[in-house]
Design an enzyme around this catalytic site. Structure first.
Site, PDB file in Angstrom:
ATOM      1  N   GLY A 136     -29.806 -35.670 -51.113  1.00 22.18           N
ATOM      2  CA  GLY A 136     -30.667 -36.829 -50.825  1.00 22.18           C
ATOM      3  C   GLY A 136     -29.927 -37.996 -50.222  1.00 22.18           C
ATOM      4  O   GLY A 136     -29.523 -37.970 -49.072  1.00 22.18           O
ATOM      5  N   GLY A 189     -41.612 -36.341 -63.975  1.00 19.28           N
ATOM      6  CA  GLY A 189     -41.642 -36.128 -62.524  1.00 19.28           C
ATOM      7  C   GLY A 189     -40.321 -35.637 -61.957  1.00 19.28           C
ATOM      8  O   GLY A 189     -40.136 -35.630 -60.737  1.00 19.28           O
ATOM      9  N   LYS A 207     -29.028 -25.459 -50.441  1.00 12.61           N
ATOM     10  CA  LYS A 207     -28.169 -26.620 -50.164  1.00 12.61           C
ATOM     11  C   LYS A 207     -26.708 -26.192 -49.966  1.00 12.61           C
ATOM     12  O   LYS A 207     -26.006 -26.729 -49.103  1.00 12.61           O
ATOM     13  CB  LYS A 207     -28.279 -27.634 -51.304  1.00 12.61           C
ATOM     14  CG  LYS A 207     -29.672 -28.262 -51.382  1.00 12.61           C
ATOM     15  CD  LYS A 207     -29.834 -29.069 -52.648  1.00 12.61           C
ATOM     16  CE  LYS A 207     -31.195 -29.752 -52.706  1.00 12.61           C
ATOM     17  NZ  LYS A 207     -31.479 -30.296 -54.035  1.00 12.61           N
TER      18      LYS A 207
END
Ligand SMILES: NC(=O)c1ccc[n+]([C@@H]2O[C@H](COP(=O)([O-])OP(=O)(O)OC[C@H]3O[C@@H](n4cnc5c(N)ncnc54)[C@H](OP(=O)(O)O)[C@@H]3O)[C@@H](O)[C@H]2O)c1
Length: 425
Positions: A136, A189, A207
């Site tokens: 990210g 979440g 990844k």
């Protein structure tokens, strides 16, 4: 004519955004709030776009649900943020074929088609950047592209999946069962309703394939990387790991040795005071090992709209600058033989129905396979009908250990499959 004014106008790159979700929205926010970066957002494309419109987006931005309109438009850079393979692959190919550079955060797409798409970009004189597709907001891919490209890297290892790290560090800190930690991650979440891709290593190995491409210049098919699940990890494994000075993390690792790429993804024992051992909750950490610069570490938020958007906008700025400087060049990528056959010490955890002679039987099997026991750990106080204990082994290859594990799986006193984890020192 004001030539200075014209030059400034020409140096502004026109940018179209496809996918106005968590990351797309955060990217649009940055581009809308800060218009002094030489980037002008011209289009926002999303299916059923009407419901997506925001008052803070500049009035001159065109909202559309027609991808083809964007691909035909006069834009320099397309940002793909819809995710998945279809239609993202067609969109990215279409953009590159029409000479538009592309910035994407799409790990599935890059893990599967990265080398071909890089080639396509180079052949059309444009760029493809994907800095947000791994870890990210942690700028590890840009670091591999620029800051570390002067080294010759031979190893990359990381905590690449925030969901797994959250769950493992919750089991570690609260000694709760795996199922409870998963439910908690879902409620907060941090995990999807079907978290299989995360838990079973599919996300992390995609990844790892991208890191191997960017840092080791090696083409890796994600499915060729062995992935082990974190589902069998039990709170008691953290007790035993602590006795060994370790904790447990999902580690993705790739080591290039003499043309063979050793790679795997899965839970490992790591020293409690090591960089990996200290990573808590949903953070990501990537360590690189190079011939000249030695080891480097990159730590930070591996997900979230804003951190990921920063990585996307950083790629945009890089692409805009490089478009002014030169046409795209594809760096060479080679194929390596793949192997998951690491040589490491091992942690074997058994759950047995207790009776005399169990350890002797296990030692007999290990001895027959030329495997050396390093330690035997058994905590008191457990129910004899479901007794956990641990054997650690001196370093050996995975391929030597497997046949012994298969033999042990036939033993009738085991009430769960033996949990077998590498110990990374
Ligand atoms: N979120 C993160 O923290 C994070 C971190 C790193 C990388 N990424 C990557 O970033 C990308 C975007 O992730 P995200 O979290 O922003 O996803 P998201 O919230 O699901 O947003 C995707 C957006 O694309 C739209 N979309 C989907 N299919 C489309 C299509 N065929 N045509 C037009 N629009 C379409 C969706 O519209 P609807 O509203 O109709 O569904 C939604 O607005 C993914 O590749 C993801 O793996 C995300």
């Amino acid at each position: 004519m004001n030539t200075k004014g014209k030059t400034e106008q020409d140096s502004v790159r026109r940018v179209a955004l496809i996918g106005f979700g968590t990351v797309g929205r955060a990217v649009a926010k940055i581009l809308s709030e800060d218009r002094e970066r030489g980037l002008r957002l011209t289009h926002i494309c999303n299916r059923n776009v009407e419901r997506k419109k925001q008052p803070w987006v500049p009035e001159d931005v065109i909202w559309t649900d027609d991808v083809q309109l964007v691909l035909r438009a006069d834009v320099d850079i397309v940002i793909e943020l819809i995710g998945g393979l279809t239609p993202a692959e067609q969109i990215v190919r279409g953009a590159l074929q029409s000479g538009k550079s592309v910035v994407t955060a799409n790990k599935q797409l890059i893990a599967r088609h990265g080398p071909d798409l890089l080639q396509l970009a180079a052949s059309h004189g444009c760029r493809l950047e994907f800095g947000a597709s791994v870890a990210g907001g942690v700028p590890v891919l840009p670091a591999l592209r620029t800051g570390l490209c002067g080294d010759r890297l031979h190893g990359i290892a990381g905590i690449l999946n925030g969901t797994c790290n959250y769950i493992l560090s919750r089991i570690e800190n609260a000694r709760i069962p795996f199922s409870e930690a998963l439910e908690e991650a879902q409620a907060r979440g941090y995990a999807e309703a079907d978290a299989s891709e995360d838990l079973d290593g599919g996300d992390a190995r995609a990844k790892l394939a991208i890191l191997a491409l960017a840092g080791l210049h090696t083409r890796v098919v994600p499915e060729s990387v062995r992935a082990r699940t974190i589902r069998p990890i039990d709170a008691v494994d953290f007790d035993y790991a602590a006795e060994l000075g370790c904790t447990i993390r999902q580690i993705s690792r790739a080591d290039l040795k003499e043309g063979t790429l050793f790679a795997d993804v899965g839970p490992c024992l790591v020293p409690i005071d090591s960089p990996f051992g200290r990573v808590q909750r949903n953070l990501n950490l990537v360590l690189t090992s190079g011939q000249y610069a030695g080891d480097m570490a990159f730590l930070g938020a591996g997900a979230g709209g804003d951190p990921t958007a920063v990585a996307v906008v950083s790629d945009l700025i890089f692409v805009a600058a490089s478009l002014s400087a030169e046409a795209g060049k594809a760096s060479s990528v080679s194929r390596a033989e793949m192997s998951g056959d690491f040589e490491t010490p091992w942690y074997l955890r058994f759950f047995v129905r207790d009776r005399p002679g169990i350890v002797a039987r296990l030692a007999e099997i290990l001895g027959a396979h030329h495997l050396n026991i390093d330690s035997l750990l058994q905590k008191p106080g457990f129910d004899k009908a479901a007794l956990p204990f641990v054997i650690t082994l001196e370093p050996c290859r995975d391929s030597v250990l497997r046949p012994a594990l298969e033999k042990m799986a036939e033993l009738d006193f085991s009430i769960r499959p033996c949990l077998c984890l590498p110990i990374l020192r």
